[in-house]
Design a protein around this motif. Sequence first.
Motif, PDB file in Angstrom:
ATOM      1  N   ILE A 113      -0.598  -6.358  -0.942  1.00 40.43           N
ATOM      2  CA  ILE A 113      -1.466  -5.412  -1.396  1.00 40.43           C
ATOM      3  C   ILE A 113      -2.572  -5.993  -2.448  1.00 40.43           C
ATOM      4  O   ILE A 113      -2.263  -5.948  -3.564  1.00 40.43           O
ATOM      5  CB  ILE A 113      -0.790  -4.321  -2.040  1.00 40.43           C
ATOM      6  N   PRO A 114      -3.426  -6.832  -2.196  1.00 46.35           N
ATOM      7  CA  PRO A 114      -4.256  -7.307  -3.083  1.00 46.35           C
ATOM      8  C   PRO A 114      -5.032  -6.612  -3.975  1.00 46.35           C
ATOM      9  O   PRO A 114      -5.395  -7.199  -5.050  1.00 46.35           O
ATOM     10  CB  PRO A 114      -5.273  -8.117  -2.078  1.00 46.35           C
ATOM     11  N   GLY A 115      -5.400  -5.519  -3.746  1.00 50.85           N
ATOM     12  CA  GLY A 115      -6.239  -4.646  -4.595  1.00 50.85           C
ATOM     13  C   GLY A 115      -5.505  -3.933  -5.716  1.00 50.85           C
ATOM     14  O   GLY A 115      -4.297  -4.200  -5.933  1.00 50.85           O
ATOM     15  N   TRP A 116      -6.315  -2.827  -6.423  1.00 57.82           N
ATOM     16  CA  TRP A 116      -5.535  -2.422  -7.414  1.00 57.82           C
ATOM     17  C   TRP A 116      -4.964  -1.100  -7.101  1.00 57.82           C
ATOM     18  O   TRP A 116      -4.067  -0.463  -7.849  1.00 57.82           O
ATOM     19  CB  TRP A 116      -6.635  -1.886  -8.839  1.00 57.82           C
ATOM     20  N   SER A 117      -5.453  -0.549  -5.734  1.00 56.34           N
ATOM     21  CA  SER A 117      -4.776   0.669  -5.467  1.00 56.34           C
ATOM     22  C   SER A 117      -3.562   0.336  -4.085  1.00 56.34           C
ATOM     23  O   SER A 117      -4.002  -0.516  -3.343  1.00 56.34           O
ATOM     24  CB  SER A 117      -6.013   1.443  -4.878  1.00 56.34           C
ATOM     25  N   ALA A 118      -2.635   1.072  -4.088  1.00 56.82           N
ATOM     26  CA  ALA A 118      -1.595   0.840  -3.556  1.00 56.82           C
ATOM     27  C   ALA A 118      -1.565   1.791  -2.196  1.00 56.82           C
ATOM     28  O   ALA A 118      -0.940   1.616  -1.014  1.00 56.82           O
ATOM     29  CB  ALA A 118      -0.239   1.171  -4.058  1.00 56.82           C
ATOM     30  N   GLN A 119      -2.494   2.909  -2.205  1.00 61.53           N
ATOM     31  CA  GLN A 119      -2.222   4.115  -1.202  1.00 61.53           C
ATOM     32  C   GLN A 119      -3.530   4.260  -0.373  1.00 61.53           C
ATOM     33  O   GLN A 119      -3.650   5.121   0.406  1.00 61.53           O
ATOM     34  CB  GLN A 119      -2.133   5.431  -2.064  1.00 61.53           C
ATOM     35  N   LYS A 120      -4.656   2.957  -0.536  1.00 60.92           N
ATOM     36  CA  LYS A 120      -5.487   3.226   0.184  1.00 60.92           C
ATOM     37  C   LYS A 120      -5.116   2.800   1.822  1.00 60.92           C
ATOM     38  O   LYS A 120      -4.158   2.103   2.012  1.00 60.92           O
ATOM     39  CB  LYS A 120      -6.755   2.142  -0.117  1.00 60.92           C
ATOM     40  N   LYS A 121      -5.977   3.500   2.764  1.00 61.79           N
ATOM     41  CA  LYS A 121      -5.567   3.205   4.120  1.00 61.79           C
ATOM     42  C   LYS A 121      -5.321   1.910   4.413  1.00 61.79           C
ATOM     43  O   LYS A 121      -4.266   1.557   5.462  1.00 61.79           O
ATOM     44  CB  LYS A 121      -6.849   3.670   5.164  1.00 61.79           C
ATOM     45  N   ASP A 122      -5.987   0.816   4.060  1.00 66.02           N
ATOM     46  CA  ASP A 122      -5.914  -0.531   4.655  1.00 66.02           C
ATOM     47  C   ASP A 122      -4.911  -1.416   3.499  1.00 66.02           C
ATOM     48  O   ASP A 122      -4.810  -2.379   3.588  1.00 66.02           O
ATOM     49  CB  ASP A 122      -7.179  -1.336   4.506  1.00 66.02           C
ATOM     50  N   SER A 123      -4.119  -0.487   2.584  1.00 69.63           N
ATOM     51  CA  SER A 123      -3.227  -1.246   1.892  1.00 69.63           C
ATOM     52  C   SER A 123      -1.800  -1.352   2.230  1.00 69.63           C
ATOM     53  O   SER A 123      -1.549  -2.261   2.534  1.00 69.63           O
ATOM     54  CB  SER A 123      -3.508  -0.809   0.340  1.00 69.63           C
ATOM     55  N   ALA A 124      -1.446  -0.347   2.349  1.00 70.08           N
ATOM     56  CA  ALA A 124       0.134  -0.055   2.836  1.00 70.08           C
ATOM     57  C   ALA A 124       0.287   1.204   3.479  1.00 70.08           C
ATOM     58  O   ALA A 124       0.439   2.335   2.901  1.00 70.08           O
ATOM     59  CB  ALA A 124       1.009  -0.214   1.476  1.00 70.08           C
ATOM     60  N   LYS A 125       0.221   1.357   4.749  1.00 70.44           N
ATOM     61  CA  LYS A 125       0.216   2.566   5.702  1.00 70.44           C
ATOM     62  C   LYS A 125       1.610   3.179   5.553  1.00 70.44           C
ATOM     63  O   LYS A 125       1.932   4.460   5.865  1.00 70.44           O
ATOM     64  CB  LYS A 125      -0.150   2.439   6.940  1.00 70.44           C
ATOM     65  N   SER A 126       2.568   2.269   5.303  1.00 76.70           N
ATOM     66  CA  SER A 126       3.912   2.837   5.375  1.00 76.70           C
ATOM     67  C   SER A 126       4.785   3.034   3.855  1.00 76.70           C
ATOM     68  O   SER A 126       5.830   3.162   3.890  1.00 76.70           O
ATOM     69  CB  SER A 126       4.866   1.843   6.295  1.00 76.70           C
ATOM     70  N   LEU A 127       3.896   3.201   2.864  1.00 72.66           N
ATOM     71  CA  LEU A 127       4.532   3.343   1.492  1.00 72.66           C
ATOM     72  C   LEU A 127       5.541   4.497   1.462  1.00 72.66           C
ATOM     73  O   LEU A 127       6.587   4.358   0.875  1.00 72.66           O
ATOM     74  CB  LEU A 127       3.297   3.280   0.576  1.00 72.66           C
ATOM     75  N   HIS A 128       5.215   5.565   2.124  1.00 74.40           N
ATOM     76  CA  HIS A 128       5.851   6.747   1.939  1.00 74.40           C
ATOM     77  C   HIS A 128       7.113   7.067   2.986  1.00 74.40           C
ATOM     78  O   HIS A 128       7.788   7.788   2.845  1.00 74.40           O
ATOM     79  CB  HIS A 128       4.815   8.141   2.237  1.00 74.40           C
TER      80      HIS A 128
END
Length: 289
Positions: free
Chosen positions: A272-287
Amino acid sequence: MMTVHRIMLLSAIAAGAISMSAENFDLVIVGATPGGIMTAVEAARMGKSSVILERTGHIGGLPANGLGATDTALPPQFCREIRRWGLSAQEYKDNGNFPRQVYVREGRRFEGMYFFTAKDALPVTEGGRPPVHSTSITASHYALDSHAARKRESGRVHLDGFISYPTAVYTVPYGVIVPKEVENLLLPVPVSGSHIGFSTLRMEPCWMALGQAAGAAAAIAIDRGTTVQAVPVDALQQRLLDENATLIYFDDMRPGDPGFVYAQKLGLQGKIPGWSAQKKDSAKSLHKK
């Protein structure tokens, strides 16, 4: 409720009157600073006993006895609480109990398994993160900051030696508190770093987080019968995450949020290279975790 195992504070005042052996304790902690106190607290949570060696008769360091009580930029309720603690009544009696040397900003440091420098706190790309350390034990943030050689110099606008350079929230690797050779010593305050690297690590919140990690690492080393250099970092990180520590910063997640622990692990792996973890292209399966 946490069961509190033995934590003894041995001050210089009492040291001469007490005969004891360090072998009676699992950890010997030098200094009742915020970092030292957190080391003892975390070790106690993990069932280990500690003795804190403090040369003065009080605990807390700068937050308890310095500008925290008088700084008008701080919330009034915070200053009122700090003033309740006050200065040590046993010290500097001929100077209103006020230390003559108010603040030792920087002293000798150890060279550890990792040497922290300015590049570890500066973004790799504009608006991006500093280098991400997969062995991170806390996230921290403060400017690269060095005071001037002299407080005032007549006729000079900029004081010699003063710098203040902005950073971005960075990760702090386990190696900064681990000496290269000594097998039973951890260093959450005199950390391994350059003069400028230390200038950002030296903040009390960071020291407290490093102290927590040191206490956990010491307990793991004892339980596994190994050296502090051989402590499995993944086990240490899991312990810290279980206690809601932040190992890498995201601007849209806090400890306790769904998927927080999973996002922390993905972030430290560089996924997750950016500052936001919940953006669509960051981590779809976080939840899902």
